[in-house]
Design an enzyme around this catalytic site. Structure first.
Site, PDB file in Angstrom:
ATOM      1  N   ARG A 275       2.317  -4.858   6.575  1.00  0.00           N
ATOM      2  CA  ARG A 275       3.036  -5.725   5.631  1.00  0.00           C
ATOM      3  C   ARG A 275       4.196  -6.441   6.330  1.00  0.00           C
ATOM      4  O   ARG A 275       4.498  -7.595   6.022  1.00  0.00           O
ATOM      5  CB  ARG A 275       3.547  -4.895   4.450  1.00  0.00           C
ATOM      6  CG  ARG A 275       4.076  -5.736   3.294  1.00  0.00           C
ATOM      7  CD  ARG A 275       4.554  -4.847   2.148  1.00  0.00           C
ATOM      8  NE  ARG A 275       3.455  -4.172   1.491  1.00  0.00           N
ATOM      9  CZ  ARG A 275       2.766  -4.692   0.476  1.00  0.00           C
ATOM     10  NH1 ARG A 275       3.055  -5.901   0.041  1.00  0.00           N
ATOM     11  NH2 ARG A 275       1.793  -4.012  -0.089  1.00  0.00           N
TER      12      ARG A 275
ATOM     13  N   GLU B 214       0.078   2.472   3.970  1.00  0.00           N
ATOM     14  CA  GLU B 214       0.176   2.510   2.509  1.00  0.00           C
ATOM     15  C   GLU B 214      -1.108   3.085   1.932  1.00  0.00           C
ATOM     16  O   GLU B 214      -2.202   2.722   2.351  1.00  0.00           O
ATOM     17  CB  GLU B 214       0.395   1.104   1.936  1.00  0.00           C
ATOM     18  CG  GLU B 214       1.694   0.454   2.381  1.00  0.00           C
ATOM     19  CD  GLU B 214       1.910  -0.905   1.715  1.00  0.00           C
ATOM     20  OE1 GLU B 214       1.278  -1.153   0.673  1.00  0.00           O
ATOM     21  OE2 GLU B 214       2.698  -1.703   2.242  1.00  0.00           O
TER      22      GLU B 214
ATOM     23  N   GLU C 134      -3.549  -9.312  -3.433  1.00  0.00           N
ATOM     24  CA  GLU C 134      -2.159  -9.301  -2.980  1.00  0.00           C
ATOM     25  C   GLU C 134      -2.051  -9.880  -1.569  1.00  0.00           C
ATOM     26  O   GLU C 134      -1.109 -10.625  -1.263  1.00  0.00           O
ATOM     27  CB  GLU C 134      -1.596  -7.878  -3.013  1.00  0.00           C
ATOM     28  CG  GLU C 134      -0.117  -7.832  -2.663  1.00  0.00           C
ATOM     29  CD  GLU C 134       0.449  -6.427  -2.624  1.00  0.00           C
ATOM     30  OE1 GLU C 134       1.680  -6.299  -2.500  1.00  0.00           O
ATOM     31  OE2 GLU C 134      -0.331  -5.463  -2.693  1.00  0.00           O
TER      32      GLU C 134
END
Length: 660
Positions: free
Chosen positions: A293, A327, A338
């Site tokens: 991310r 994650e 996303e």
């Protein structure tokens, strides 16, 4: 005949005079042409004008709509006689009178009635069988019709197609074996009207008015295969006439075609593994992407992925599966949504430099200074194709000319030397979608009544600094481009200003970004290599990529399912009241929170699935969402105000949280 005659007949209920008028008018083609032609002895026709008394024709047809059914039945019988006797009349008609008569007949309002369909079908067949020169006349004549008259014709034809495709149970229509030809005749006639509409500037009707949504329920894939099948040349298929298929139908075809390609690719991977005596793993069925991310763009656009795209394009046909490093979470669709959302947001950030944001038009355009990043433009095209292929809606803000370029041509040509992504004859309206003030300036140049050469001192070169809204930080320095050979030495005059504007438009929309857009085009088509794209208009490609612009929560409420709640529970009523009261921005955030995308899918919110689930043991928790399943988990809050506070907190802090 006048409106006063019609009103008098209705008041007195004496229709004898009207009956005589209609019997004389619709007795033969000769009588029709004699009554409505401006010059009854005219032989031939004007390509732009049927030379008919259109005011009288409209009055006669409008009167028919208000008369009692007895008169309408009489007209149907007369039309049956006149249409079936056409062949015997042809030699007695003046040149072009046959096509004139058909032009008048197809506007007749009696064809709204199902009882007239057999006669209507024969009229349509005769119209379709006219020579191409007469078809050209019809196309130009349809352009002069009043909009409501054209709309009525389209509706009559669409209703005719629908009822023949889905016949009533009372068997009032002839058996399908004897009337299968009805639908091709009506569709081909509709194609003439569609051609006239497309040739009008602006179009008389919106392209969506030609959609027949009932066809969403036919076997679309069989129709698509019939269209594609070389063994059945000449067989009718709706896909031959894509204007009639709604965007929902086209999405179904594109999605199922994509799914079948995904299954085929996964099957080949499995066979290859077995042939090498390797144990197959579930991952071979997916295009797996692992992303940090904190390094979203660099991981997504890294060399490994670029190399994979260059060498293993077949993998792009697999189902996309995204995981964020470090994650937990199984990607059932939510993580993919996303990833697209966050990646698009960063790629289009001004600091990244690949696209320029124009605040006056609120859209992005390709940077002219990024020739060195062609592989990244190619990858962004791939990402856009993957989104369409995986039915992901993106929050993109490209002008509509971008989607025209993507379909220029809709299928990648076999030769690398063929130019792609070039829009023909770009207009100032195209430029206005990106740079409205520059477009206005060019319009003022064309309209200037003084001496352009002396007063404006322009030459045939284009300076980047003269294009407003392009930041100095991006370009660094003023650069000029020749619009023609030795352009810096050629002044723009009153005589040459149109050439200057044409060259300027082509430079902005084609030449200056050709290599960047070519890479983007090839990336997109490396994924969306489907003949289904041939059926799409640029506006429809935009809708497939970006979704519907209409956010209608009432439509969402109608399709919502409840687990543990009922639609009339107090908290559910409170929930919808709170949601409706939110600002548009918060409504989009709610959609993002609950579904993983802030865009409305093709077909509107009524096409979505959405579920609200009750949780009883967590009264103080925030609402949760399972975006893979469009599911909202809602605690049973005690008051509407608490519900409002908790919901706003949840939807305002959704990124990377609750997107399971």
């Amino acid at each position: 005949m006048s409106g006063q005659d019609v009103r008098r007949a209705q008041q007195t209920e004496n229709f004898s005079s009207l009956q005589r008028f209609y019997m004389r008018t619709f007795e033969t083609f000769l009588e029709m042409c004699a009554l409505f032609k401006m010059n009854r002895d005219e032989d031939g026709s004007s390509p732009d004008d049927p030379t008919l008394n259109m005011e009288l024709l409209y009055a006669v047809h409008d009167a028919l709509k208000t008369l009692y059914r007895t008169i309408q039945k009489l007209i149907v019988r007369l039309l049956d006689q006149v249409i079936t006797s056409l062949d015997a009349m042809t030699n007695r008609l003046y040149a072009s009178d046959e096509v004139r008569a058909m032009f008048m007949l197809i506007q007749n309002p009696v064809f709204a009635a199902q009882s007239s369909y057999t006669i209507f079908a024969h009229l349509l067949r005769q119209m379709v069988n006219l020579p191409s020169t007469d078809h050209q006349l019809l196309v130009t004549w349809f352009k002069i019709l009043e909009v409501e008259k054209l709309r009525m014709m389209v509706r009559h034809l669409q209703q005719f197609i629908t009822i023949r495709q889905f016949p009533p149970a009372d068997k009032s229509l002839p058996p399908l074996s004897k009337s299968r030809w009805w639908i091709p005749m009506a569709t081909k006639t509709l194609a003439l009207i569609n051609a006239a509409n497309n040739a009008s500037n602006p179009p008389l009707l919106d392209y969506s008015e030609f959609y027949n949504s009932a066809l969403d329920h036919v076997d679309l894939m069989q129709d698509y295969f019939n269209w594609q099948s070389p063994q059945r040349p000449g067989q009718f298929a709706y896909c031959q006439y894509p204007f009639i298929l709604s965007i929902v139908a086209k999405r179904i075809i594109l999605t199922k075609d994509s799914e079948q390609q995904m299954i085929l690719t996964a099957r080949r991977s499995l066979v290859a593994k077995v042939a090498r005596h390797q144990a197959p793993q579930i991952d071979i069925f997916f295009l797996n992407i692992h992303i940090r991310r904190s390094h979203l763009v660099s991981d997504s656009l890294n060399e490994d992925l670029l190399s994979q795209i260059a060498s293993k394009q077949k993998d792009l046909k697999k189902k996309l599966k995204v995981s964020f490093v470090g994650e937990p979470g199984l990607d059932m669709g939510g993580l993919t949504k996303e990833w697209f959302l966050l990646l698009i947001r960063q790629i289009f950030h001004p600091d990244y430099g690949m696209f320029v944001y124009h605040p006056n038009s609120r859209c992005y355009w390709f940077s002219t200074d990024q020739e060195g990043n062609l592989r990244e433009y190619n990858l962004i095209g791939v990402l856009m194709g993957l989104a369409v292929y995986n039915s992901i809606i993106l929050d993109l803000h490209f002008p509509s000319v971008c989607y025209r370029k993507l379909l220029s041509p809709p299928v990648v040509p076999p030769s690398d030397s063929t130019r792609v992504g070039v829009v023909k004859s770009p207009t100032m309206e195209d430029l206005a979608e990106i740079m409205p003030d520059v477009s206005r300036g060019l319009a003022e140049l064309l309209a200037y009544e003084g001496n352009v050469e002396e007063d404006m001192c322009l030459t045939f070169q284009c300076a980047k600094c003269c294009v407003p809204q392009v930041s100095l930080e991006e370009y660094g320095q003023v650069k000029t481009y020749k619009l023609r050979e030795e352009g810096e030495n050629v002044t723009v005059t009153n005589e040459s200003r149109e050439e200057y504007v044409d060259l300027y438009l082509n430079w902005i929309l084609n030449a200056a970004i050709y290599e960047q857009f070519r890479a983007f085009y090839l990336g997109f088509h490396s994924v969306c290599a489907s003949n289904a794209l041939i059926m799409l208009r640029p506006e429809e490609v935009e809708m497939l990529v970006c979704g519907s612009p209409t956010l209608d929560l009432n439509e969402l409420r109608k399709v919502t399912e409840y687990d543990g709640y009922k639609a009339d529970d107090v908290i559910i009523i409170d929930f919808w009241e709170v949601l409706q009261s939110l600002s548009d921005e918060l409504k989009k955030k709610f959609l993002l929170f609950a579904t993983g995308s802030d865009r409305v899918p093709v077909g509107g919110m009524g096409e979505m699935t959405f579920k609200i689930t009750r949780v009883t043991n967590k009264p103080d928790n925030l609402p949760e969402a399972h975006t893979c399943f469009n599911q909202l988990v809602l605690p049973n809050y005690s008051t509407q105000e608490i519900l409002r506070q908790k919901l706003i907190i949840a939807i305002s802090n959704a990124e990377g949280f609750g997107l399971e």
